[in-house]
Each structure stands twice: as C-alpha cells, then as structure tokens.
Design a protein around this motif. Structure first.
Motif, mmCIF file in Angstrom:
data_model
loop_
_atom_site.group_PDB
_atom_site.id
_atom_site.type_symbol
_atom_site.label_atom_id
_atom_site.label_comp_id
_atom_site.label_asym_id
_atom_site.label_seq_id
_atom_site.Cartn_x
_atom_site.Cartn_y
_atom_site.Cartn_z
ATOM 1 N N ARG A 89 0.801 -1.228 0.000
ATOM 2 C CA ARG A 89 0.000 0.000 0.000
ATOM 3 C C ARG A 89 0.835 1.279 0.000
ATOM 4 N N ASP A 90 2.157 1.148 -0.080
ATOM 5 C CA ASP A 90 3.009 2.335 0.025
ATOM 6 C C ASP A 90 2.708 3.380 -1.045
ATOM 7 N N GLY A 91 2.363 2.937 -2.240
ATOM 8 C CA GLY A 91 2.126 3.873 -3.344
ATOM 9 C C GLY A 91 0.970 4.820 -3.111
ATOM 10 N N SER A 92 0.078 4.465 -2.170
ATOM 11 C CA SER A 92 -1.045 5.336 -1.828
ATOM 12 C C SER A 92 -0.766 6.181 -0.588
ATOM 13 N N ARG A 93 0.468 6.112 -0.085
ATOM 14 C CA ARG A 93 0.812 6.777 1.178
ATOM 15 C C ARG A 93 1.928 7.820 1.020
ATOM 16 N N ILE A 94 2.193 8.228 -0.202
ATOM 17 C CA ILE A 94 3.251 9.207 -0.463
ATOM 18 C C ILE A 94 2.925 10.517 0.260
ATOM 19 N N PRO A 95 3.924 11.188 0.854
ATOM 20 C CA PRO A 95 3.651 12.451 1.538
ATOM 21 C C PRO A 95 2.940 13.483 0.669
ATOM 22 N N VAL A 96 2.155 14.324 1.327
ATOM 23 C CA VAL A 96 1.363 15.353 0.656
ATOM 24 C C VAL A 96 2.286 16.464 0.142
ATOM 25 N N PRO A 97 2.144 16.879 -1.129
ATOM 26 C CA PRO A 97 2.949 17.993 -1.659
ATOM 27 C C PRO A 97 2.276 19.342 -1.379
ATOM 28 N N TRP A 98 2.972 20.220 -0.706
ATOM 29 C CA TRP A 98 2.380 21.500 -0.300
ATOM 30 C C TRP A 98 2.768 22.660 -1.199
ATOM 31 N N GLU A 99 4.049 22.770 -1.526
ATOM 32 C CA GLU A 99 4.490 23.965 -2.256
ATOM 33 C C GLU A 99 5.834 23.684 -2.921
ATOM 34 N N GLY A 100 6.214 24.576 -3.815
ATOM 35 C CA GLY A 100 7.506 24.438 -4.471
ATOM 36 C C GLY A 100 7.433 23.607 -5.738
ATOM 37 N N THR A 101 8.592 23.429 -6.374
ATOM 38 C CA THR A 101 8.635 22.768 -7.675
ATOM 39 C C THR A 101 9.401 21.453 -7.667
ATOM 40 N N GLU A 102 9.911 21.038 -6.507
ATOM 41 C CA GLU A 102 10.632 19.774 -6.448
ATOM 42 C C GLU A 102 10.482 19.174 -5.050
ATOM 43 N N PRO A 103 10.708 17.853 -4.935
ATOM 44 C CA PRO A 103 10.600 17.211 -3.619
ATOM 45 C C PRO A 103 11.515 17.892 -2.611
ATOM 46 N N PRO A 104 11.073 18.033 -1.356
ATOM 47 C CA PRO A 104 9.887 17.432 -0.728
ATOM 48 C C PRO A 104 8.637 18.300 -0.769
ATOM 49 N N TYR A 105 8.603 19.300 -1.631
ATOM 50 C CA TYR A 105 7.395 20.111 -1.839
ATOM 51 C C TYR A 105 6.818 20.678 -0.537
ATOM 52 N N GLY A 106 7.676 21.088 0.372
ATOM 53 C CA GLY A 106 7.202 21.711 1.596
ATOM 54 C C GLY A 106 6.669 20.746 2.639
ATOM 55 N N PHE A 107 6.665 19.444 2.331
ATOM 56 C CA PHE A 107 6.242 18.468 3.337
ATOM 57 C C PHE A 107 7.236 18.428 4.491
ATOM 58 N N SER A 108 8.522 18.551 4.163
ATOM 59 C CA SER A 108 9.605 18.459 5.140
ATOM 60 C C SER A 108 10.727 19.389 4.708
ATOM 61 N N THR A 109 11.708 19.537 5.579
ATOM 62 C CA THR A 109 12.905 20.285 5.192
ATOM 63 C C THR A 109 13.972 19.378 4.602
ATOM 64 N N THR A 110 13.743 18.069 4.631
ATOM 65 C CA THR A 110 14.673 17.123 4.032
ATOM 66 C C THR A 110 14.016 16.447 2.831
ATOM 67 N N ALA A 111 14.800 16.249 1.789
ATOM 68 C CA ALA A 111 14.298 15.519 0.629
ATOM 69 C C ALA A 111 14.275 14.023 0.886
ATOM 70 N N ASN A 112 14.888 13.595 1.981
ATOM 71 C CA ASN A 112 14.937 12.175 2.330
ATOM 72 C C ASN A 112 13.686 11.806 3.122
ATOM 73 N N THR A 113 12.530 11.929 2.477
ATOM 74 C CA THR A 113 11.249 11.641 3.128
ATOM 75 C C THR A 113 11.059 10.131 3.261
ATOM 76 N N TRP A 114 10.209 9.718 4.191
ATOM 77 C CA TRP A 114 10.097 8.293 4.518
ATOM 78 C C TRP A 114 9.679 7.454 3.322
ATOM 79 N N LEU A 115 8.913 8.025 2.414
ATOM 80 C CA LEU A 115 8.710 7.454 1.087
ATOM 81 C C LEU A 115 9.095 8.527 0.075
ATOM 82 N N PRO A 116 9.746 8.161 -1.019
ATOM 83 C CA PRO A 116 10.170 9.175 -1.990
ATOM 84 C C PRO A 116 8.982 9.816 -2.692
#
Length: 514
Positions: free
Chosen positions: A387-414
C-alpha cells in the motif's frame, strides 16, 4: 464546538483522513508528525472539513506503520508527545474542527508489555490467555494472514500464536475480560483528553470461534469477508465489543465511532449499525465499483439499503487501497473520472470521508522496489507491492521534492519529481483545479438548501449514465460514463466536474443542478 439542529454532527460531516506519517513534517526527519498536522489546520479550515481522522500515532515499533501498537495510551516520539497532541486537539476545536483517532482493538504489537510477558511466562500461563496461543506440532488450522503467509507463528517453546496480519501483530483474545477492561481504559483516556470519536480498525474482527475451524475456499476478487467460508472475521461475538464501546461513548456527549467493516451482504453490515453499536460504518461498495454508471448506481443503492436505519457513509480512497485517480484509469482520464465521482459522492446524503491528498488529485505511485516498506511486500514473497504507493507524503508547495512536506528531501517514502503541478500552492488560486472543485463542492454541500433530504430518487437516463435527485432538498446529480456527450436534466447549473459541451454533459463527467 458547534452543534447542529438537524441531528448529531457526524450524520452530515465531511471527515478528512490524515495519514499522520505523510501529512506534514515539523522537525525535518522526513516523517509527518502531530505538530505538522497542527501547522496545517488553517488549510483544513479553508478546505471546509468538519472533522479529522488521525491514523495511529501511538507508541509502536512501526512494523505496520503504527497499527502495531505497543502502548495505546501514549504518543510515539516520532510523532510528538501528549502535550503536542493536546495542543492539536485544542487548536482544531478553536477552528471548529473535531478530532477523531484510530482505535486498534483486534491486536497489539509483539512489543506490547502483555505479549512480552506472555512470551516470558510460558505455555498455559494466564498471560498467554490474553492472546490466541495453541500447542501442537503443526499450526492449529489453515488460516492465512491478510498480509500473506500463515496466520500462525511458533515460539521456541512450541506454542503457536495467531496473527491475522503481520507476525508482529498478535491477535487479542476477546474472551478474556482483561482485554475488554483495557480497551475501556484506552477509550476513556482519549475521551478525557477531549477527542470527538474513534475510527475502529478491523471492526469486523476481534471475535474468533473457540474451535478455530478451517477456512473454506474463498470467493476471490470481492475483498469482502463471507462469514460462511471465512471464520476469521465477522463472528457474532464481535457485536458485544461494539456494544461495550458504545456504552462508554454514550457517557461522553457528541462523541462517535465509525467501524472499518469488510463484510459480505447488506444484512451483515447493518448489524454493526444497530442503535447500541456503531454510529457509522465504512461501506466500501463505492471503492470497489468500476467507473460504470450501472456499477456505481448498484453500489449506491446497496449502501443506502445497508444503512437504511442509520447514516450512510461514503468514501472513495484511504491508506489501504489504490487511490481512485489510478483505479479509474490514471493520468488525465483517471483524474476526470475521479472529479466526476467526487461530485457523485458529495451529492449523496450522509457522512463523507476524504483521504489526504485526494483533493489534489494525487494518484497511487509505482515506487521502486528499494523504497517499499509495507509488510505486505515482504510477507507475500515480493509478489504484492502493498500500500506504500497510496501513502506518499502530501505535496504543499515548491517545484521539487519534498514540496514543503519536510525540510529534508529524504522523506520516509520518496516523492515523485512530476508532482509540482499537484501541490496545494499550485492549485489554491486555480479555479479549475481539483482542489478548487473540492472546496466549492464542500461549501455548497454545507450551505445550499438543495442538499436536504435523506431519500434518493432515480431518473431515467441514457445508457452509461444515471441521474438522481435528493428528495426534500431538490439537488440533481447526473453522471456520464458513456463515450459521448448526453443532455443534462432540466435545472439550473450548480457545479460541474468538467465544462459542458454545447450544453451537454461530456463523457467521464458529472454535474449538479437545482
């Protein structure tokens, strides 16, 4: 908190499911947390939702990302602490948003003090009676785990224990009165902190037949549990558990419980919604219906019938299923169909559940194998991706990962590189965006008198289409799943999932009229 003169608040509420790990990360570790949720309450207020459902944030080794609970009355440090939880509830209430949380009564973590004590105590001990332990050279029966493989694991001392999910999630024995007493303690712990209700995980579980009979061959493809062939679920004893939960909730005014109920047949489903049991029940008929007018109508009629004496509950996606954009064809086609089904769902009487990110039109993502974490992937011998593919972090802002979800691009799921156009920021001021459609639909549903009435009347419609009216309110909803534009019913246009074509409803679209 505001009350509603038209009945209990949950009968018409728009709930928003927050998958806490994937909503917003406040501390830069790549995992969402409670402070992250609190930081986005303004967005949720703007969206117009009435209540939140928070997925498990309790102390857990995270073998199943929180559904393996080691302490149901505390917060896991990865998500925060009790003080942060209290702040979240208080600030949500200040914004008029209620807070409901997950409850996991079917099993615990294998790191729960009870199971640790059971392992140490040995065969035949009172500690092992809190779970399903059996002796023997072979597993006690042929039950399989939902995640794959046998539902039984053996300890070095020879005892087998039952786990309908991962081996790290041993099933509790609800025939033991200590189990019921402990759940009541958990209920009161969170209710006393001001929460407004619970979503009950595996609400058709808990009770097991003492004889542990073998499973018969299962009807494939339905996803539903037929008690006649699957003794693991939907045993009549489960209703005693729900009556206990309801009795506790009745002592806390304006609180509620909804159950995750995968059962076969409207009558079996209705048993969970009796006056002294659950207030609401997830009926997954819409989730399982193809994008076809006849299939969707049948799902709606079945769901209304199953909740005839209670309140119907509607949902299209959650953290356990493929997101509906992907189910309906993915890409532009899947999004068009998902937008259409949103209007169909929102036009129906009852309670609604939105899964975080669906208001952005997020699809399920095909992750690389190295990124997969769901225990389904391992337990199935790498044959089911989970089920991981349905659990990707929410994208909030910006033009590249992590899209404001976090300050690190190394999010728990890419997070996908191509999601820049799906962020909240990109959609907020775009009147044609999926986010704007959701905001407009929720506002109309809450404020327009056409949404009154609990009875649905069906119109005659061309092949591949349907139309219904809310009797009492007057709202008309039409859906076109055919391949050609069709005339719309008479009425004033209120909202459309796609622009009309020469006054007609295009394919893969829905419309509201009054």
């Amino acid at each position: 908190m505001p009350t509603n003169a038209d009945g209990p608040w949950w009968q018409h509420a728009v709930f928003y499911q927050v998958y806490v790990r994937s909503f917003a990360d406040s501390d830069g570790d790549g995992v969402g947390d409670l402070d992250g949720v609190r930081s986005r309450l303004g967005y949720l207020e703007l969206l117009g939702v009435d209540a939140l459902w928070l997925t498990p944030f309790f102390t857990s080794p995270m073998a199943d990302h929180g559904y393996d609970v080691a302490n149901p009355r505390d917060v896991d440090p990865v998500f925060g602490d009790l003080e942060k939880f209290d702040l979240l509830v208080a600030e949500a209430h200040e914004r008029g948003i209620r807070v409901t949380i997950d409850l996991v009564p079917n099993h615990t973590s294998d790191q729960h003090p009870w199971f640790v004590a059971a392992v140490e105590a040995g065969p035949g001990s009172p500690e092992r009676d809190r779970y399903w332990f059996r002796q023997g050279a072979y597993p006690p029966n042929n039950w399989t785990s939902i995640f794959g493989g046998s539902a039984w694991s053996q300890l070095p001392d020879g005892d087998w224990y039952l786990h309908l999910f991962a081996p790290e999630q041993p099933d509790l024995n609800w025939a033991n009165p200590e189990v019921s007493a402990d759940l009541e303690r958990t209920l009161r712990f969170w209710l006393d902190r001001g929460i407004d209700g619970f979503r009950i995980d595996v609400a058709h579980g808990m009770a097991k037949p003492e004889s542990l009979p073998d499973m018969a061959p299962r009807e494939e493809g339905t996803g539903l549990h037929d008690n006649a062939v699957d003794p693991r679920f939907d045993n009549d004893g489960v209703h005693e558990v729900h009556r206990m939960i309801r009795k506790v909730l009745d002592g806390y005014p304006n609180t509620m419980a909804i159950g995750e109920i995968w059962v076969k047949g409207d009558e079996r489903f209705a048993h969970y919604l009796r006056p002294d049991e659950l207030h609401l029940g997830f009926n997954f008929r819409l989730v399982e219906a193809d994008f076809d007018a006849d299939a969707v109508r049948l799902a709606i009629e079945s769901s209304l019938h199953a909740a005839a004496d209670s309140t119907p509950t509607w949902t299209l996606s959650n953290h356990d299923v493929v997101r509906h954009v992907t189910r309906y064809g993915d890409g532009e086609l899947g999004l068009r169909r998902a937008r259409a089904m949103t209007l169909v769902e929102f036009a129906l009487p009852g309670a609604l559940y939105i899964y975080n990110g669906e208001e952005l039109g997020l699809p399920t993502v095909e992750l690389p194998e190295w990124a997969l974490q769901d225990p389904v992937w391992k337990r199935s011998g790498h044959t089911r991706r989970g089920r991981d593919g349905s659990r990707i972090p929410v994208p909030w802002e910006g033009t590249e990962p992590p899209y404001g979800f976090s300050t690190t691009a190394n999010t728990w799921l890419p997070m996908p590189l191509e999601w820049a156009s799906l962020t909240v920021e990109a959609q907020l001021e775009d009147e044609d965006s999926t986010l704007s459609l959701y905001r407009h639909a929720i506002e109309l549903r809450k404020s327009h008198p056409a949404f009154g009435g609990a009875v649905v009347e069906w119109y005659g419609a061309p092949a591949g289409c349907f139309a219904f009216r809310r009797k009492g309110g007057g709202l008309i909803c039409a859906l076109n799943t055919s391949s050609a534009p069709v005339p719309i019913p008479p009425g004033e246009l209120l909202l459309a999932s796609e622009p009309l074509v020469d006054g007609q409803l295009p394919p893969d679209a829905a419309v509201w009229l009054v």
